[in-house]
Design an enzyme around this catalytic site. Structure first.
Site: not given
Ligand code: CO
Length: 302
Positions: A186, A216, A248
Site C-alpha cells: 500500500h 502510495e 487496490h
C-alpha cells in the site's frame, strides 16, 4: 409504656438490619466497580483495515478460522479501522464495528481480558490509531481491565525475513528464475513506510528478481520498472502485498485502466501476470499474525 418500648426496640433492630444491609451492598458495590468480583472472561478482537469487495472476504475468513483453531473456545470479535468501508457496507446492510465500538461492546459483554490483534501489514497510521483507541479502554471506568495489542505482520527484522520466505512460497510454481515477481504494497506517508524498502532488502537476499513497489509510498512502480528494464526482464508476476485482494489489487494492480500496474508494465514491454491472492489467504503468512496474537495472549496472563 410496654408498647412504646417494643416499638423502640424494633425500630433499633430495623435500623441495625438496614445499616448492615447497606454496608454489605456498598461493599460489594465498591468491589464490583473495581472489577474484583467480575469473573475473568477472555476474548480476541481482530482488527483489519477492512474490505468492501465480497470476493476478498476469503482472506478474512481464512484468518478467522486459523485464530479459532489456535485458540479454541475463545470468542472472536472483528473490527474494521476504515470508516469509508464501514459506511459503504452499512448501506448494503452489513454492520461492521470500529475498534472503539467493538471494545465498548466487549466491555458491555463482561470481557475482562482482551487480546487485540492488528491484521495490518505495517505499524502505520491505522495501527497506531487503533492501538491508542483500544488501550484507552483499560483506563475507562467499566472498561476492560486487561488489554494486550498484537503487532502487525511486520514489526521486526525477524518478521520481515519470515514474511519474505512465506510470500516467496506462494509465488506461482510456473514462474522462471529470470522472470520477476513484483509485490504491490500500500505505502504511506507515515515513517513505517520504511518496511517496504526493508522488505526489498530481505527479498533481495533470497531472490534477486523479486521486487516491492507501493501504491502510495516508496518504492514506486516507476522505481521497480527502472530495475526491470536495466535487467532486461520481460515478464513479471504481480501480487498484492496486502491482507486482502481487494479494491487496490483488483483495480490499481490488475485492472484494465491505463494507470493500473498491469497496463503500465505492459506498456513498458513487460508481460504482466496478476495473481489475485491476499496475504491473509496464505496460511504461512497468516501464521505470522497468529504468532503475534500468541505473544499478546501471553501478555494477558496475570
Ligand atoms: Co488505499
Amino acid at each position: 409504656m410496654y408498647k412504646s418500648f417494643h416499638c423502640r426496640t424494633s425500630r433499633l433492630l430495623y435500623l441495625l438490619c438496614a445499616s448492615f444491609l447497606l454496608l454489605t451492598l456498598s461493599c460489594t458495590g465498591v468491589l464490583a466497580s473495581h472489577g474484583q468480583e467480575q469473573p475473568e472472561k477472555t476474548g480476541i478482537l481482530l482488527v483489519a483495515f477492512g474490505t468492501s469487495v465480497p470476493e476478498a472476504q476469503v482472506a478474512f475468513k481464512n484468518i478467522d478460522s486459523m485464530v479459532k483453531k489456535a485458540f479454541p473456545g475463545i470468542p472472536v470479535q472483528w473490527a474494521y479501522t476504515s470508516h469509508i468501508i464501514r459506511h459503504k457496507l452499512a448501506k448494503q446492510g452489513q454492520i461492521l464495528l470500529s475498534p472503539a465500538q467493538a471494545m465498548a461492546k466487549m466491555a458491555d459483554e463482561g470481557f475482562t481480558d482482551v487480546a487485540v490483534q492488528s491484521l495490518h501489514t505495517i505499524p502505520g497510521e491505522e495501527f497506531h490509531a487503533m492501538f491508542g483507541t483500544t488501550r484507552a479502554f483499560q483506563k475507562m471506568p467499566n472498561g476492560i481491565p486487561h488489554i494486550a495489542v498484537g503487532q502487525p505482520l511486520l514489526s521486526s527484522a525477524a518478521d520481515m525475513s519470515a514474511a519474505a520466505d512465506a510470500l516467496l512460497a506462494n509465488v506461482p510454481k510456473e514462474r522462471k528464475p529470470y522472470e520477476a515477481v513484483v509485490f504491490m504494497g500500500h505505502g504511506t506517508p507515515h515513517p513505517a513506510n520504511v518496511y517496504y524498502p526493508g522488505m526489498q532488502y530481505y527479498f533481495s537476499l533470497k531472490d534477486p528478481n523479486v521486487f516491492v513497489g507501493t501504491v502510495e509510498g516508496s518504492p514506486t512502480l516507476d522505481d521497480v520498472i527502472k530495475t526491470l528494464k536495466a535487467r532486461k526482464i520481460k515478464k513479471a508476476y504481480v501480487m498484492p502485498f496486502m491482507s486482502v485482494a481487494g479494491d487496490h489489487a483488483r483495480n490499481d494492480m490488475a485492472g484494465d485502466e491505463p494507470d493500473s500496474w498491469k497496463s503500465v508494465l505492459t506498456k513498458a514491454g513487460i508481460e504482466c501476470v496478476p495473481v489475485l491472492k491476499g496475504t491473509a489467504e496464505m496460511d504461512n503468512v497468516a501464521s505470522i499474525w497468529i504468532d503475534h496474537l500468541k505473544t499478546a495472549m501471553q501478555q494477558l496472563k496475570h
